[in-house]
Design a protein around this motif. Sequence first.
Motif, PDB file in Angstrom:
ATOM      1  N   ASN A 165     -25.442  11.080  -6.383  1.00  0.00           N
ATOM      2  CA  ASN A 165     -24.029  10.720  -6.301  1.00  0.00           C
ATOM      3  C   ASN A 165     -23.642   9.881  -7.517  1.00  0.00           C
ATOM      4  N   ARG A 200     -31.102   3.230  -6.926  1.00  0.00           N
ATOM      5  CA  ARG A 200     -29.994   3.225  -7.874  1.00  0.00           C
ATOM      6  C   ARG A 200     -30.547   3.370  -9.280  1.00  0.00           C
ATOM      7  N   TYR A 220     -26.917   7.127  -8.253  1.00  0.00           N
ATOM      8  CA  TYR A 220     -27.418   6.803  -6.922  1.00  0.00           C
ATOM      9  C   TYR A 220     -28.113   8.040  -6.363  1.00  0.00           C
ATOM     10  N   ASP A 253     -33.513   5.294  -0.693  1.00  0.00           N
ATOM     11  CA  ASP A 253     -32.591   5.531  -1.795  1.00  0.00           C
ATOM     12  C   ASP A 253     -32.976   4.673  -2.994  1.00  0.00           C
ATOM     13  N   ALA A 301     -21.821   7.175  -7.511  1.00  0.00           N
ATOM     14  CA  ALA A 301     -21.167   6.139  -6.715  1.00  0.00           C
ATOM     15  C   ALA A 301     -20.382   5.170  -7.604  1.00  0.00           C
ATOM     16  N   ILE A 347     -30.815   9.717  -3.230  1.00  0.00           N
ATOM     17  CA  ILE A 347     -31.299   9.542  -1.857  1.00  0.00           C
ATOM     18  C   ILE A 347     -32.307  10.651  -1.544  1.00  0.00           C
ATOM     19  N   GLY A 397     -16.955   6.159  -8.164  1.00  0.00           N
ATOM     20  CA  GLY A 397     -16.114   6.290  -6.980  1.00  0.00           C
ATOM     21  C   GLY A 397     -16.187   7.640  -6.308  1.00  0.00           C
ATOM     22  N   SER A 398     -17.265   8.378  -6.543  1.00  0.00           N
ATOM     23  CA  SER A 398     -17.377   9.705  -5.966  1.00  0.00           C
ATOM     24  C   SER A 398     -17.860   9.638  -4.529  1.00  0.00           C
ATOM     25  N   TYR A 399     -17.258  10.439  -3.668  1.00  0.00           N
ATOM     26  CA  TYR A 399     -17.684  10.540  -2.274  1.00  0.00           C
ATOM     27  C   TYR A 399     -18.678  11.684  -2.067  1.00  0.00           C
ATOM     28  N   GLN A 400     -18.903  12.455  -3.101  1.00  0.00           N
ATOM     29  CA  GLN A 400     -19.667  13.686  -2.913  1.00  0.00           C
ATOM     30  C   GLN A 400     -21.134  13.500  -3.229  1.00  0.00           C
ATOM     31  N   LEU A 401     -21.974  13.727  -2.234  1.00  0.00           N
ATOM     32  CA  LEU A 401     -23.405  13.833  -2.435  1.00  0.00           C
ATOM     33  C   LEU A 401     -23.726  15.276  -2.785  1.00  0.00           C
ATOM     34  N   GLY A 435     -29.844  24.295   0.884  1.00  0.00           N
ATOM     35  CA  GLY A 435     -29.368  22.918   0.895  1.00  0.00           C
ATOM     36  C   GLY A 435     -28.017  22.800   1.572  1.00  0.00           C
ATOM     37  N   LEU A 436     -27.449  21.611   1.503  1.00  0.00           N
ATOM     38  CA  LEU A 436     -26.187  21.321   2.162  1.00  0.00           C
ATOM     39  C   LEU A 436     -25.016  21.489   1.206  1.00  0.00           C
ATOM     40  N   TYR A 480     -14.169  16.164   3.269  1.00  0.00           N
ATOM     41  CA  TYR A 480     -14.418  14.768   3.562  1.00  0.00           C
ATOM     42  C   TYR A 480     -13.093  14.075   3.810  1.00  0.00           C
ATOM     43  N   TYR A 504     -20.443  19.344   6.371  1.00  0.00           N
ATOM     44  CA  TYR A 504     -21.293  20.149   5.512  1.00  0.00           C
ATOM     45  C   TYR A 504     -21.656  21.447   6.243  1.00  0.00           C
ATOM     46  N   TYR A 564     -17.551  13.412   6.867  1.00  0.00           N
ATOM     47  CA  TYR A 564     -17.878  14.576   6.042  1.00  0.00           C
ATOM     48  C   TYR A 564     -18.251  15.754   6.936  1.00  0.00           C
ATOM     49  N   GLN A 582     -25.359   8.619   3.528  1.00  0.00           N
ATOM     50  CA  GLN A 582     -24.603   9.195   4.617  1.00  0.00           C
ATOM     51  C   GLN A 582     -25.537   9.414   5.798  1.00  0.00           C
ATOM     52  N   PHE A 615     -26.700  17.943  -3.018  1.00  0.00           N
ATOM     53  CA  PHE A 615     -28.054  18.106  -2.493  1.00  0.00           C
ATOM     54  C   PHE A 615     -28.813  19.180  -3.246  1.00  0.00           C
ATOM     55  N   LEU A 648     -21.050  20.624   0.764  1.00  0.00           N
ATOM     56  CA  LEU A 648     -19.949  19.821   1.278  1.00  0.00           C
ATOM     57  C   LEU A 648     -18.705  20.685   1.435  1.00  0.00           C
ATOM     58  N   LEU A 675     -19.953   4.303  -0.521  1.00  0.00           N
ATOM     59  CA  LEU A 675     -20.352   5.475  -1.281  1.00  0.00           C
ATOM     60  C   LEU A 675     -21.865   5.639  -1.253  1.00  0.00           C
TER      61      LEU A 675
END
Lengths: 111, 114
Positions: B93, B51, B32, B49, B95, B34, B98-102, A43-44, A49, A36, A34, A100, B104, A46, A97
């Motif tokens: 997320n 869930r 999910y 983290d 999760a 964090i 199936g998402s890869y994106q966090l 904040g971060l 990825y 960012y 990834y 990170q 923030f 994205l 998933l």
Amino acid sequence: SQTIHQWPATLVQPVGSPLSLECTVEGTSNPNLYWYRQAAGRGLQLLFYSVGIGQISSEVPQNLSASRPQDRQFILSSKKLLLSDSGFYLCAWNRGLDEQFFGPGTRLTVL
Amino acid sequence: GENVGLHLPTLSVQEGDNSIINCAYSNSASDYFIWYKQESGKGPQFIIDIRSNMDKRQGQRVTVLLNKTVKHLSLQIAATQPGDSAVYFCAENMAGAGSYQLTFGKGTKLSVIP
């Protein structure tokens, strides 16, 4: 153990110049990677990825691009930097998933 | 759009006291969450983290609480130390989808008074 490296740590570039930031991960294989960007006090966000070599997903349209020439190498590039590209660029990895893991970051200042 | 945000941008606590950092999220599909700690000039560091099938999780001196009813997440730090001074971010997320994106939040700056 796994480690993630970014370089350079700091960079000052003039507007219109090209950019290349590199990120490498050690101690794991086939990571998700990834990029960012973090503006000062924010904040971060994205940017990109990748789930595999040559596979890049873009989250934000901009003048930046990313490439993954090797399994554990992720590169962030620009042909012509803008003032608004200044910020703290962070590379991260994971295997699924879940959480990170972030690199030390690159501080980019565009003048 | 849906996003993760924080109630308090800054928090000052006395050394030895407990700290509570709050986070509100609006995406009910997030499953999910964090907490990260970011010291000045460094990358974020994973803290803990949780869930969505849990409402509490404990680590070393830290506890995360999740209230799905009001979409609220909190980080509790026991016996806060000067080394805890940093910016704390929550992230979410989907999760399970199936998402890869966090995503923030903006962060809360914690300052520990010696």
